[in-house]
Design an enzyme around this catalytic site. Structure first.
Site, PDB file in Angstrom:
ATOM      1  N   HIS A 126      -5.220  32.346  26.623  1.00  8.29           N
ATOM      2  CA  HIS A 126      -6.061  31.195  26.985  1.00  8.29           C
ATOM      3  C   HIS A 126      -6.343  31.304  28.485  1.00  8.29           C
ATOM      4  O   HIS A 126      -5.513  31.827  29.242  1.00  8.29           O
ATOM      5  CB  HIS A 126      -5.241  29.938  26.688  1.00  8.29           C
ATOM      6  CG  HIS A 126      -5.962  28.647  26.826  1.00  8.29           C
ATOM      7  ND1 HIS A 126      -6.215  28.069  28.048  1.00  8.29           N
ATOM      8  CD2 HIS A 126      -6.475  27.802  25.904  1.00  8.29           C
ATOM      9  CE1 HIS A 126      -6.844  26.919  27.862  1.00  8.29           C
ATOM     10  NE2 HIS A 126      -7.020  26.733  26.568  1.00  8.29           N
ATOM     11  N   ASP A 203       3.537  31.497  26.984  1.00  8.02           N
ATOM     12  CA  ASP A 203       2.733  30.301  26.756  1.00  8.02           C
ATOM     13  C   ASP A 203       2.962  29.854  25.309  1.00  8.02           C
ATOM     14  O   ASP A 203       2.499  30.497  24.367  1.00  8.02           O
ATOM     15  CB  ASP A 203       1.256  30.658  27.001  1.00  8.02           C
ATOM     16  CG  ASP A 203       0.332  29.493  26.695  1.00  8.02           C
ATOM     17  OD1 ASP A 203       0.813  28.454  26.214  1.00  8.02           O
ATOM     18  OD2 ASP A 203      -0.883  29.633  26.937  1.00  8.02           O
ATOM     19  N   GLN A 206       0.615  26.767  21.519  1.00  6.70           N
ATOM     20  CA  GLN A 206       0.323  26.690  20.082  1.00  6.70           C
ATOM     21  C   GLN A 206       1.594  26.784  19.252  1.00  6.70           C
ATOM     22  O   GLN A 206       1.753  26.059  18.264  1.00  6.70           O
ATOM     23  CB  GLN A 206      -0.639  27.815  19.673  1.00  6.70           C
ATOM     24  CG  GLN A 206      -2.029  27.681  20.236  1.00  6.70           C
ATOM     25  CD  GLN A 206      -2.734  26.398  19.797  1.00  6.70           C
ATOM     26  OE1 GLN A 206      -2.526  25.886  18.696  1.00  6.70           O
ATOM     27  NE2 GLN A 206      -3.564  25.864  20.679  1.00  6.70           N
ATOM     28  N   LYS A 229      -0.133  18.731  21.715  1.00  8.52           N
ATOM     29  CA  LYS A 229      -0.368  19.635  20.578  1.00  8.52           C
ATOM     30  C   LYS A 229       0.638  19.379  19.464  1.00  8.52           C
ATOM     31  O   LYS A 229       0.595  20.020  18.427  1.00  8.52           O
ATOM     32  CB  LYS A 229      -0.223  21.091  21.017  1.00  8.52           C
ATOM     33  CG  LYS A 229      -1.016  21.460  22.253  1.00  8.52           C
ATOM     34  CD  LYS A 229      -2.310  22.140  21.924  1.00  8.52           C
ATOM     35  CE  LYS A 229      -2.937  22.699  23.182  1.00  8.52           C
ATOM     36  NZ  LYS A 229      -4.340  22.972  23.042  1.00  8.52           N
ATOM     37  N   CYS A 368     -11.800  28.826  25.086  1.00 12.25           N
ATOM     38  CA  CYS A 368     -11.113  29.080  26.364  1.00 12.25           C
ATOM     39  C   CYS A 368     -10.416  30.445  26.338  1.00 12.25           C
ATOM     40  O   CYS A 368      -9.314  30.598  26.881  1.00 12.25           O
ATOM     41  CB  CYS A 368     -10.094  27.997  26.702  1.00 12.25           C
ATOM     42  SG  CYS A 368     -10.867  26.415  26.983  1.00 12.25           S
TER      43      CYS A 368
END
Ligand code: PMP
Length: 560
Positions: A126, A203, A206, A229, A368
């Protein structure tokens, strides 16, 4: 522990049960990778907090502050438990994954990266896990090395082993990409990074909503994610960092709470972890609400949630696979219910906007992840991302709508010609206003926009060039202007997306035949208001439309 019943679970989310789409049906929300809806306990938490124990944390010696601090710090403990961190000192509050990543780049990055050093970033990241590193590399004279993917769409561990070396200072990779939906081999990446003395930044924006996360077993130096999220509120994020690293990193922002002592006569000293990285009043209400989101999920057996999510995902994947016009961007099923694809003969925006008019929210665009789009050689794709409140019935309705849209192929394009020649050459804006006034609801207005698209005279290939390109519009769109001796302008435009062509007809109806002054002063928002489109499409808000209007205005200036 509560038994997981999908119907009951969904009832906890008022946005999904209490709002109707333009089709008078509950909204079908399949954009969960962007953000999730919130259960009632999270929404109520704000009211309870502000009604009963709003006070600033850590500072005052009064009961309210103590109550707020206890609630706030309890959530830090909850997060520590949720991701299996060693200590709550390793849990830093930020406003989201983006801020967490920027924090690492601006503190540790500044500290350890020097000229000629290398930072490895996966191509599927991202932008939030790319741009902070680009800024750092530029400032320090370091080099970004791009880690490619294997045939399955996960980061290529063999390529990684060739890329990493003793100059590598930082390795950045998502646990799960927000476009690909597959679990990256992060344990192997972290291990190799550690062996060569590089810092690993994972990261988890998600992954956190879909797979159990154990930062100690992953072994990463940093792991970031956002509350929104995972049914939590916006504006709250987490930076997990190993305590030993956080201890020696310089502070990020300066101000209250992050200091121990401040003096004009001696050097300012900083607070202990985690407060050293939490300058100013934090998002107390948000953090408390995030605690409710964690508790909400933890009431259920994680295996039951995962079983349902897997079943739903497999059902959706299989149904999409049965549509021959669909091309998934990577091979094989993803590990989470997130599907990215393109559709033969249809622009992504046309599919997404038509689904929207039918009450189904999915995402289209570059998500993104522009470098990934470039790597895959596509301009964008559609993304369907499901959550545990979604249902098989919703998937069925979505698939039926998608099939209908795909079957309706009237996309034959003859460039340099109007697609529908029996219509008048140009439409007056007041005629459009009357036409739209007779239409009820977004669905009908959207249909009219799609029909209007046929009235746009398509530009020749040569006219669709860099000069005429409208920058800032996610689909490709072009516009050119001419001006007669009386100073009257005529615009011609085109786009690869039907919905944008329809909007161009509307916009050109307003601007064609006007002088520069009239164009500059035209109230485009008022015009969209009178067309009944402002709720869905505000030219001053919607990037694509704004870009079109700005292009018109810039051409007027340059042709003047
Ligand atoms: N990384 C990934 C993989 C994401 O999906 C997102 C959100 N789309 C982000 C980072 C940024 O998260 P936020 O906007 O919450 O900071």
């Amino acid at each position: 522990m509560k038994n997981f019943d999908p119907n009951y679970f969904c009832q906890q989310f008022p946005l999904l049960t209490e709002n109707l789409s333009s089709q008078d049906k509950p909204i079908i929300y399949f954009d969960n990778a962007a953000t999730t809806q919130k259960p009632i306990c999270v929404i109520d938490s704000y009211k309870t907090y502000y009604h009963n124990f709003n006070a600033n944390v850590h500072r005052a010696s009064h009961a309210l502050s103590a109550k707020a601090t206890t609630a706030f710090e309890k959530v830090r403990e909850d997060v520590k438990r949720f991701i299996h961190a060693k200590s709550s000192k390793e849990i830093i509050w930020t406003k989201g994954s983006t801020e967490s990543l920027n924090l690492i780049a601006c503190t540790l990055g500044e500290q350890i990266v020097n000229r000629g050093d290398e930072i490895i970033v996966a191509v599927s990241e991202h932008h939030a896990n790319i741009v902070p590193w680009q800024l750092l590399a530029k400032k320090k004279g370091a080099v970004i090395k791009v880690l490619t993917l294997d045939d399955n769409g996960v980061v290529d561990i063999n390529a990684f082993e060739k890329l990493i070396n003793t100059k590598t200072k930082i390795v950045c990779c998502s646990h799960i990409s927000n476009v690909i939906g597959k679990i990256n081999p992060i344990k192997a990446i972290v291990e190799k990074a550690k062996a060569l003395g590089a810092i690993s930044v994972i990261d988890g924006a998600q992954a956190i909503a879909h797979v159990p996360v154990n930062v100690q077993s992953i072994g990463c130096d940093f792991y970031v994610f956002s509350a929104h999220k995972m049914f939590g509120p916006t504006g709250v994020g987490v930076l997990y960092g190993k305590q030993a690293l956080l201890e020696v990193m310089p502070p990020y922002q300066a101000g209250g709470e992050m200091i121990k002592t401040v003096s004009f006569n001696q050097e300012t000293t900083f607070n202990t972890l985690p407060f050293k990285f939490e300058a100013g009043t934090p998002n107390i209400a948000g953090v408390v609400a995030f605690g409710q989101a964690i508790n909400f999920t933890e009431q259920y057996d994680v295996n039951q949630l995962q079983h349902y999510e897997k079943k739903l995902g497999q059902y959706c994947y299989q149904a999409l696979r049965n549509i021959p016009q669909i091309h998934f961007i990577v091979q094989h099923a993803p590990d989470i219910p997130l599907f990215s694809f393109t559709v033969d003969g249809h622009h992504n925006h046309d599919i997404a906007s038509t689904l929207d008019s039918l009450g189904i929210a999915i995402r289209s665009g570059h998500h993104c992840a522009m470098p990934l789009m470039e790597y895959l050689n596509i301009s964008g794709c559609l993304r369907v991302s499901l959550a545990t409140y979604n249902s098989i019935e919703e998937v069925d309705y979505f698939i039926a709508c998608l099939q209908k849209i795909i079957a309706n192929t009237d996309n034959q394009v003859v460039y340099g010609q109007q697609e529908n020649t029996d219509k008048e050459q140009s439409l007056a804006s007041d005629k459009l206003v009357t036409q739209f006034a007779n239409l009820d609801g977004w669905h009908n207005r959207h249909r009219e926009i799609m029909l209007l698209s046929k009235q746009l005279t398509r530009l020749d290939k040569a006219a669709r060039n860099d000069d005429s390109l409208i920058r800032g519009c996610e689909s490709l769109a072009w516009l050119q202007a001419s001006c007669d001796k009386q100073g009257i302008y005529t615009f011609e435009a085109d786009s690869d997306a039907k919905v944008i062509r329809g909007l161009l007809v509307i916009v050109l109806a307003a601007f064609n035949g006007k002088t520069a002054q009239e164009i500059q002063h035209f109230d485009i928002d008022g015009y969209f208001e009178s067309l009944g489109l402002i709720r869905q499409l505000s030219p001053s808000r919607s990037n694509g439309l704004l870009a079109i209007v700005e292009k018109i205005k810039s051409l007027v200036v340059s042709v003047e």
